[in-house]
Write an enzyme that holds these catalytic residues in place. Structure first.
Site, PDB file in Angstrom:
ATOM      1  CE1 TYR A   1      -3.607   2.274   1.071  1.00 53.38           C
ATOM      2  CE2 TYR A   1      -2.243   3.182   1.977  1.00 53.38           C
ATOM      3  CZ  TYR A   1      -3.579   3.940   1.573  1.00 53.38           C
ATOM      4  OH  TYR A   1      -4.303   4.419   1.453  1.00 53.38           O
TER       5      TYR A   1
ATOM      6  CD  GLU B   1      -6.309   5.041  -0.791  1.00 45.92           C
ATOM      7  OE1 GLU B   1      -6.260   4.280  -0.277  1.00 45.92           O
ATOM      8  OE2 GLU B   1      -6.887   5.360  -1.400  1.00 45.92           O
TER       9      GLU B   1
END
Length: 422
Positions: free
Chosen positions: A144, A232
């Site tokens: 992530y 993101e």
């Protein structure tokens, strides 16, 4: 894309009328395929892919872009997260499918033009106008990565985690020690040391460390040069050929930068946005749609917030935040009324004007003209004070409209809530 992690780490909240809600900001949001193209232009590794809007385009893409692929990832394109676990109103499960090459046309055809409902769209869902066909990567590790703006450090904050995927929110809650946060000095920019800390947080297993550091620096450069408020990537992944790849990305851009990011802002897809907010933006009105029953038209953001609070205090729920500003024209007031009355959930309207720069007679004329253009089927409570208030009240009185007048804000909110039951 999963955004819950940022919501827990670096989000801002807004207390609207005594009820906590996630803050709604005016910021450009682009589709996954557009984000992939943008990253590719900045030297960031992304999967090969193409966006299509019809079955004919699917057929051509498979022939020209994926002639030798045995499997292709078919991704519905909507501006909301949770696509993989979403459900189409047609009954099809999932907005992301990995299918054999000979099944791509059929799968994409079942998505295009259909409504996809996810945990972020609400029950109304969003229409899929485009599908993104992407190469199936052989991933050996999913992580992530995100960059957001952090008030505490007064600058960009890079977040990395060695485990990515759809369970990132739960992971952040149960194992916060896995979340690495690296604040970046806006004056110095990202250093090799900063980028190395981020890569250490990702803990790549096969990707080259120095190449990964360069990818992180390129992502930060993209974030700054494009005036992003959010970048993101979930997952940022390692492939079997030892590359670090942005497998899926979510972008937000600062609307205040539209004047210098014309190419990016030309990517806006209004069909994916709240139509009320699109109409308000065209009329240069500050509007945010909520879920209540009392439509509000107020001048000044502070007074608008206070109006929503006092509506809640009297047992009602605001349907929107709408600040017409201090220099609104009569035409803008008419447009504001059209937006309020177009909302089927609105059962009453509260107009609260304290005229300083904004003149009460302009508001009054706008209300009267709006009433002539739209059928007012809900009660309207009006509280006017300030500049040209007597003239404004005269215009309303002579209009013959069945308005409910109020002496002050408290009285107005109480009458608006009572009007719901009538």
């Amino acid at each position: 894309m999963v955004r819950g992690l940022l919501g827990k780490i670096a989000s801002r909240s807004l207390s609207v009328a005594g009820k906590w809600q996630q803050q709604q900001l005016r910021r450009l949001n682009i589709h996954e395929y557009q984000g992939a193209e943008l990253m590719g232009k900045h030297g960031i590794n992304v999967p090969k892919g193409v966006a299509v809007g019809s079955v004919d385009e699917v057929r051509k893409a498979m022939r020209d872009v994926f002639p030798n692929q045995s499997e292709v990832v078919v991704k519905s394109q909507i501006l909301a997260g949770g696509r993989g676990l979403g459900t189409f109103k047609s009954g099809l499960q999932g907005g992301v499918h990995i299918v054999k090459a000979d099944q791509v046309e059929d799968t994409a055809g079942k998505m295009l033009g259909q409504i996809l409902v996810t945990k972020q769209t609400g029950p109304e869902g969003k229409i899929v106008s485009k599908v993104y066909l992407a190469e199936k990567l052989s991933l050996v590790n999913e992580m992530y990565f995100a960059i957001t703006l952090d008030r505490k450090s007064a600058g960009p904050l890079i977040i990395s985690c060695k485990k990515g995927g759809t369970s990132i929110e739960d992971l952040a809650e149960k194992h916060p020690e896995l979340i690495v946060k690296v604040p970046i000095d806006v004056f110095t920019g990202i250093t090799d040391e900063d980028a190395a800390k981020v890569v250490d947080g990702l803990s790549p297993k096969v990707a080259d460390r120095n190449a990964s550091i360069e990818q992180v620096k390129k992502l930060y450069e993209l974030f700054c040069k494009s005036d992003c408020t959010l970048l993101e990537i979930n997952p940022i992944a390692e492939t079997s050929d030892n590359q670090l790849v942005a497998a899926d990305a979510k972008f937000n851009f600062d609307d205040n930068a539209a004047f210098r990011q014309k190419e990016i802002f030309a990517l806006r897809d209004p069909t994916q946005e709240d139509p009320r907010e699109v109409a308000a933006a065209k009329a240069d009105l500050n509007y945010i749609g909520l879920d209540g029953e009392i439509g509000c038209m107020v001048n000044g953001a502070g007074l608008a917030m206070a109006t929503m609070d006092i509506i809640k205090l009297h047992g009602g729920t605001p349907a929107n935040f709408l600040d017409v500003g201090g220099n609104a024209s009569e035409g803008q007031v008419v447009e504001a009324f059209k937006i309020l009355t177009s909302d089927e959930k609105v059962k009453a309207i509260l107009v609260n004007i304290f005229g300083g720069i904004m003149k009460c007679d302009v508001i009054a004329s706008g209300i009267v003209n709006a009433a002539k253009e739209v059928q007012l089927k809900v009660p309207v409570v009006v509280r006017l004070e300030g500049t040209n208030v007597d003239e404004g009240k005269r215009i309303l009185k002579e209009s013959g409209m069945a308005l409910i007048t109020a002496e002050d804000l408290d009285d107005a909110a109480e009458k608006a809530v009572k009007a719901l039951a009538s």
